[in-house]
Scaffold this active site. Structure first.
Site, mmCIF file in Angstrom:
data_model
loop_
_atom_site.group_PDB
_atom_site.id
_atom_site.type_symbol
_atom_site.label_atom_id
_atom_site.label_comp_id
_atom_site.label_asym_id
_atom_site.label_seq_id
_atom_site.Cartn_x
_atom_site.Cartn_y
_atom_site.Cartn_z
ATOM 1 C CG ASP A 157 -1.960 -1.094 1.190
ATOM 2 O OD1 ASP A 157 -1.949 -1.885 0.231
ATOM 3 O OD2 ASP A 157 -2.786 -1.157 2.118
ATOM 4 C CG ASP A 187 -13.265 -2.471 -1.383
ATOM 5 O OD1 ASP A 187 -12.585 -3.511 -1.456
ATOM 6 O OD2 ASP A 187 -13.022 -1.450 -2.038
#
Length: 241
Positions: A11, A132
């Site tokens: 990330d 998500d």
């Protein structure tokens, strides 16, 4: 039983390799100043793919770390998939143009499904939709907003548009080192009949073995690799055997 792919997550925020807790931008841990260092480490241990998230892009809806990601793509030999803020055809073209193997659509898949259809037509299997989930419903905008779209019905609507692969993340478990949402993952793989990559809460080799039994195609592992809760070499071994 088919082996599953172990995909280390990198990330990126402000050019650095970080991890968030449950997607909260205020709960950030920096693991490396240079994401390339992490990419080369995971590749050297045996990772066959890397999952890159542009956290700046996820928050703003624009490409935030293109130069960093370009350096990663040109420096490693394994395929790279990228997600975070990919909301236009132009952004997809940029990433695919620099050699990214897969582009992962999240918010744009919810808010502009016509883009998904066009993307699948132009880029085919390079297009992946990220689901998500929060409490069984789809979340968007860097996980900051929750919709009223149930996960499975949303996934089926994406299949109708040409999507053939999904990433499923349970937001409540991401970065928590608890466990994946096995029930939701089974429902998704069983209903869509297309490849699903699991993400969120994977914190032990046992989880990998259980996910393998569920029939998921791959598993994205983030925080557990960086904290040492999961040893990548052992995870790769468990995925094969």
């Amino acid at each position: 039983m088919e082996p599953i792919e172990i995909i280390p997550a990198i990330d990126i925020r402000g050019g650095r390799c970080v991890r968030l807790y449950q997607g909260d931008f205020n709960k950030e841990t920096v693991f490396a100043d240079d994401p390339l260092e992490m990419a080369l480490r995971w590749q050297s241990i045996g990772a066959t793919r890397l999952h890159i998230v542009d956290l700046d892009g996820a928050a703003t809806g624009d490409v935030g770390n293109l130069d960093v990601i370009q350096r990663l793509v040109s420096s490693v030999v394994v395929p790279i998939e990228v997600g975070g803020g990919i909301r236009t055809m132009e952004t997809m073209q940029k990433y695919i143009g620099i050699g990214v193997d897969r582009v992962i659509l999240g918010t744009s898949a919810v808010s502009r499904p016509e883009i998904v259809q066009e993307a699948c037509r132009r880029f085919g299997q390079a297009v992946v939709v990220s689901i998500d989930a929060k409490g069984g419903f789809v979340a968007t905008h860097g996980w900051q907003k929750t919709t009223e779209l149930p996960v499975v019905s949303f996934a089926l609507s994406m299949v109708d548009l040409g999507v053939r692969r999904f990433v499923y993340t349970d937001i409540g478990r991401d970065g928590t080192l608890t466990e994946p949402n096995f029930a939701s993952l089974f429902e998704l793989t069983d209903t869509t009949k297309f490849p699903v990559i699991a993400s969120g809460g994977v914190s032990s080799v046992l989880h990998i073995k259980l996910l393998k039994k569920l029939g998921v195609e791959g598993v994205i592992i983030g925080r557990a690799l960086y904290t040492g809760d999961i040893n990548l070499a052992q995870a790769l071994s468990a995925a094969q055997n």
